[in-house]
Design a protein around this motif. Structure first.
Motif, PDB file in Angstrom:
ATOM      1  N   PRO A  58       0.826  -1.229   0.000  1.00  0.00           N
ATOM      2  CA  PRO A  58       0.000   0.000   0.000  1.00  0.00           C
ATOM      3  C   PRO A  58       0.854   1.270   0.000  1.00  0.00           C
ATOM      4  CG  PRO A  58      -0.814  -1.563   1.624  1.00  0.00           C
ATOM      5  CD  PRO A  58       0.517  -2.078   1.166  1.00  0.00           C
ATOM      6  N   LEU A  59       1.978   1.245   0.742  1.00  0.00           N
ATOM      7  CA  LEU A  59       2.862   2.425   0.770  1.00  0.00           C
ATOM      8  C   LEU A  59       3.481   2.669  -0.595  1.00  0.00           C
ATOM      9  CD1 LEU A  59       4.717   1.893   4.167  1.00  0.00           C
ATOM     10  CD2 LEU A  59       2.953   3.592   3.654  1.00  0.00           C
ATOM     11  N   ARG A  60       3.881   1.585  -1.251  1.00  0.00           N
ATOM     12  CA  ARG A  60       4.496   1.716  -2.572  1.00  0.00           C
ATOM     13  C   ARG A  60       3.508   2.275  -3.586  1.00  0.00           C
ATOM     14  NH1 ARG A  60       8.816  -2.135  -5.332  1.00  0.00           N
ATOM     15  NH2 ARG A  60       8.760  -1.279  -7.455  1.00  0.00           N
ATOM     16  N   LEU A  61       2.285   1.777  -3.555  1.00  0.00           N
ATOM     17  CA  LEU A  61       1.260   2.263  -4.482  1.00  0.00           C
ATOM     18  C   LEU A  61       0.934   3.728  -4.218  1.00  0.00           C
ATOM     19  CD1 LEU A  61      -1.161  -0.808  -4.567  1.00  0.00           C
ATOM     20  CD2 LEU A  61       0.422  -0.058  -6.361  1.00  0.00           C
ATOM     21  N   GLU A  62       0.883   4.114  -2.940  1.00  0.00           N
ATOM     22  CA  GLU A  62       0.576   5.502  -2.595  1.00  0.00           C
ATOM     23  C   GLU A  62       1.707   6.427  -3.031  1.00  0.00           C
ATOM     24  OE1 GLU A  62      -1.287   8.942  -1.022  1.00  0.00           O
ATOM     25  OE2 GLU A  62      -1.985   7.009  -1.781  1.00  0.00           O
ATOM     26  N   LEU A  63       2.954   5.990  -2.835  1.00  0.00           N
ATOM     27  CA  LEU A  63       4.094   6.795  -3.272  1.00  0.00           C
ATOM     28  C   LEU A  63       4.061   6.994  -4.783  1.00  0.00           C
ATOM     29  CD1 LEU A  63       6.777   8.239  -2.961  1.00  0.00           C
ATOM     30  CD2 LEU A  63       7.906   6.002  -2.940  1.00  0.00           C
ATOM     31  N   GLU A  64       3.807   5.920  -5.516  1.00  0.00           N
ATOM     32  CA  GLU A  64       3.756   6.028  -6.972  1.00  0.00           C
ATOM     33  C   GLU A  64       2.620   6.945  -7.406  1.00  0.00           C
ATOM     34  OE1 GLU A  64       3.354   3.054 -10.839  1.00  0.00           O
ATOM     35  OE2 GLU A  64       4.339   2.358  -9.011  1.00  0.00           O
ATOM     36  N   ARG A  65       1.474   6.851  -6.724  1.00  0.00           N
ATOM     37  CA  ARG A  65       0.336   7.713  -7.066  1.00  0.00           C
ATOM     38  C   ARG A  65       0.692   9.177  -6.862  1.00  0.00           C
ATOM     39  NH1 ARG A  65      -3.393  10.721  -4.924  1.00  0.00           N
ATOM     40  NH2 ARG A  65      -2.620  10.386  -2.801  1.00  0.00           N
ATOM     41  N   ARG A  66       1.349   9.481  -5.746  1.00  0.00           N
ATOM     42  CA  ARG A  66       1.700  10.867  -5.463  1.00  0.00           C
ATOM     43  C   ARG A  66       2.730  11.401  -6.449  1.00  0.00           C
ATOM     44  NH1 ARG A  66       2.037  11.934   1.050  1.00  0.00           N
ATOM     45  NH2 ARG A  66       0.028  11.014   1.629  1.00  0.00           N
ATOM     46  N   LEU A  67       3.702  10.573  -6.787  1.00  0.00           N
ATOM     47  CA  LEU A  67       4.718  11.009  -7.739  1.00  0.00           C
ATOM     48  C   LEU A  67       4.107  11.263  -9.114  1.00  0.00           C
ATOM     49  CD1 LEU A  67       7.734   8.698  -6.831  1.00  0.00           C
ATOM     50  CD2 LEU A  67       7.520  11.153  -6.419  1.00  0.00           C
ATOM     51  N   LEU A  68       3.225  10.370  -9.549  1.00  0.00           N
ATOM     52  CA  LEU A  68       2.586  10.556 -10.852  1.00  0.00           C
ATOM     53  C   LEU A  68       1.697  11.800 -10.851  1.00  0.00           C
ATOM     54  CD1 LEU A  68       1.689   6.866 -11.771  1.00  0.00           C
ATOM     55  CD2 LEU A  68       3.478   8.302 -12.776  1.00  0.00           C
ATOM     56  N   ALA A  69       1.061  12.081  -9.704  1.00  0.00           N
ATOM     57  CA  ALA A  69       0.249  13.297  -9.604  1.00  0.00           C
ATOM     58  C   ALA A  69       1.131  14.536  -9.687  1.00  0.00           C
ATOM     59  CB  ALA A  69      -0.539  13.292  -8.291  1.00  0.00           C
ATOM     60  N   ALA A  70       2.313  14.469  -9.064  1.00  0.00           N
ATOM     61  CA  ALA A  70       3.248  15.594  -9.139  1.00  0.00           C
ATOM     62  C   ALA A  70       3.733  15.796 -10.568  1.00  0.00           C
ATOM     63  CB  ALA A  70       4.434  15.345  -8.209  1.00  0.00           C
ATOM     64  N   VAL A  71       3.986  14.700 -11.280  1.00  0.00           N
ATOM     65  CA  VAL A  71       4.400  14.778 -12.683  1.00  0.00           C
ATOM     66  C   VAL A  71       3.302  15.410 -13.523  1.00  0.00           C
ATOM     67  CG1 VAL A  71       4.861  13.386 -14.748  1.00  0.00           C
ATOM     68  CG2 VAL A  71       6.064  12.895 -12.614  1.00  0.00           C
ATOM     69  N   ALA A  72       2.055  14.973 -13.298  1.00  0.00           N
ATOM     70  CA  ALA A  72       0.930  15.519 -14.064  1.00  0.00           C
ATOM     71  C   ALA A  72       0.774  17.014 -13.818  1.00  0.00           C
ATOM     72  CB  ALA A  72      -0.355  14.769 -13.699  1.00  0.00           C
ATOM     73  N   GLY A  73       0.926  17.438 -12.564  1.00  0.00           N
ATOM     74  CA  GLY A  73       0.810  18.855 -12.243  1.00  0.00           C
ATOM     75  C   GLY A  73       1.916  19.676 -12.878  1.00  0.00           C
ATOM     76  N   ALA A  74       3.133  19.138 -12.868  1.00  0.00           N
ATOM     77  CA  ALA A  74       4.259  19.856 -13.473  1.00  0.00           C
ATOM     78  C   ALA A  74       4.095  19.949 -14.985  1.00  0.00           C
ATOM     79  CB  ALA A  74       5.565  19.154 -13.121  1.00  0.00           C
ATOM     80  N   ARG A  75       3.605  18.889 -15.599  1.00  0.00           N
ATOM     81  CA  ARG A  75       3.363  18.921 -17.043  1.00  0.00           C
ATOM     82  C   ARG A  75       2.277  19.931 -17.399  1.00  0.00           C
ATOM     83  NH1 ARG A  75       3.681  12.479 -18.503  1.00  0.00           N
ATOM     84  NH2 ARG A  75       5.841  12.472 -19.249  1.00  0.00           N
TER      85      ARG A  75
ATOM     86  N   LEU B   2       7.601  14.144   1.026  1.00  0.00           N
ATOM     87  CA  LEU B   2       7.183  14.840  -0.189  1.00  0.00           C
ATOM     88  C   LEU B   2       6.711  16.245   0.158  1.00  0.00           C
ATOM     89  CD1 LEU B   2       5.250  12.118  -2.220  1.00  0.00           C
ATOM     90  CD2 LEU B   2       7.540  12.988  -2.602  1.00  0.00           C
ATOM     91  N   GLY B   3       7.353  16.854   1.160  1.00  0.00           N
ATOM     92  CA  GLY B   3       6.927  18.165   1.614  1.00  0.00           C
ATOM     93  C   GLY B   3       7.485  19.332   0.829  1.00  0.00           C
ATOM     94  N   ALA B   4       8.225  19.041  -0.256  1.00  0.00           N
ATOM     95  CA  ALA B   4       8.810  20.118  -1.054  1.00  0.00           C
ATOM     96  C   ALA B   4       9.064  19.615  -2.464  1.00  0.00           C
ATOM     97  CB  ALA B   4      10.108  20.612  -0.425  1.00  0.00           C
ATOM     98  N   SER B   5       9.198  20.553  -3.378  1.00  0.00           N
ATOM     99  CA  SER B   5       9.531  20.216  -4.766  1.00  0.00           C
ATOM    100  C   SER B   5       9.918  21.505  -5.477  1.00  0.00           C
ATOM    101  CB  SER B   5       8.342  19.568  -5.486  1.00  0.00           C
ATOM    102  OG  SER B   5       7.278  20.504  -5.622  1.00  0.00           O
ATOM    103  N   PHE B   6      10.566  21.359  -6.630  1.00  0.00           N
ATOM    104  CA  PHE B   6      10.716  22.526  -7.487  1.00  0.00           C
ATOM    105  C   PHE B   6      10.747  22.097  -8.944  1.00  0.00           C
ATOM    106  CE2 PHE B   6      15.216  21.563  -6.647  1.00  0.00           C
ATOM    107  CZ  PHE B   6      15.836  21.778  -7.863  1.00  0.00           C
ATOM    108  N   THR B   7      10.338  23.023  -9.796  1.00  0.00           N
ATOM    109  CA  THR B   7      10.293  22.766 -11.232  1.00  0.00           C
ATOM    110  C   THR B   7      11.150  23.799 -11.961  1.00  0.00           C
ATOM    111  OG1 THR B   7       8.322  24.155 -11.512  1.00  0.00           O
ATOM    112  CG2 THR B   7       7.957  21.795 -11.159  1.00  0.00           C
TER     113      THR B   7
END
Length: 205
Positions: A41-58, A77-82
């Motif tokens: 479940p943790l792995r699936l949630e991490l992948e979901r969040r990362l893909l959501a971050a990718v979609a938002g950046a795109r 995942l409390g920070a990011s930059f593009t």
């Protein structure tokens, strides 16, 4: 970049494959005796969040997305930059030539102010240089907006940097952090200071 940050290219290469590789690498560092039924479940949630971050950046037409990945009991995942590209429209003069801004700092300020959403507060603008190029820094706090899927307020810092030898092109490096849940807390301040320090290492090649 520090070792615990990863780059996800958004226009070249397969970002989804990069996400899967990041997740696999992160979970490979966990002890082998951790039960699989807890990891899945943790792995699936991490992948979901990362893909959501990718979609938002795109959606924001970013070129690259950077995320902190340090798996030590929990995923940070409390920070990011593009990194994005911005181009000014070229206006033709009556004589057939092209006009360009005489004050790049003023143009940068106008670009940043013009992009400000109506629901931001505490906007702080300053100008300077990044590796010899004119740059404008904007810091602001963006409140939560559940209607748009933004569950927590965030603190954002953006650097708009003029591309040398091409005044019509700009590089936008946009950082965002939620700190420990409050964009005004000590962790948020420390993350902003880290990002400012990182930008002092930027070099054109």
């Amino acid at each position: 970049m520090p070792e615990d940050w990863v780059q996800i290219p958004l226009r070249q290469g397969d970002a989804e494959a990069a996400v899967r590789s990041i997740v696999t690498s992160a979970f490979a560092r966990l002890p082998a005796d951790v039960p699989r039924d807890k990891l899945t479940p943790l792995r699936l949630e991490l992948e979901r969040r990362l893909l959501a971050a990718v979609a938002g950046a795109r959606k924001a037409e970013a070129l690259e997305l950077y995320l902190p990945m340090k798996l030590a009991g929990e995923v940070n995942l409390g920070a990011s930059f593009t990194v994005s590209q911005a181009r000014l429209p070229v206006r033709s003069q009556a004589a057939g030539g092209a006009t360009r801004a005489s004050d790049t700092t003023e143009v940068a300020v106008q670009l940043l102010v013009g992009e400000s959403p109506t629901n931001t507060s505490e906007v702080d603008l300053s100008s300077g240089e990044v590796d010899g190029a004119v740059a404008v820094r904007r810091e602001r706090v963006v409140p939560a907006d559940p209607a748009r899927g933004i569950e927590l307020a965030s603190r954002r810092v953006e650097y708009l940097v003029a591309v040398p030898a091409d005044p019509s092109q700009w590089l936008l490096v946009a950082f965002s952090t939620i700190g420990a849940g409050n964009p005004q807390d000590d962790l948020s301040q420390a993350m902003v200071e880290w990002f400012d320090a990182l930008m002092t290492t930027f070099r054109w090649s």
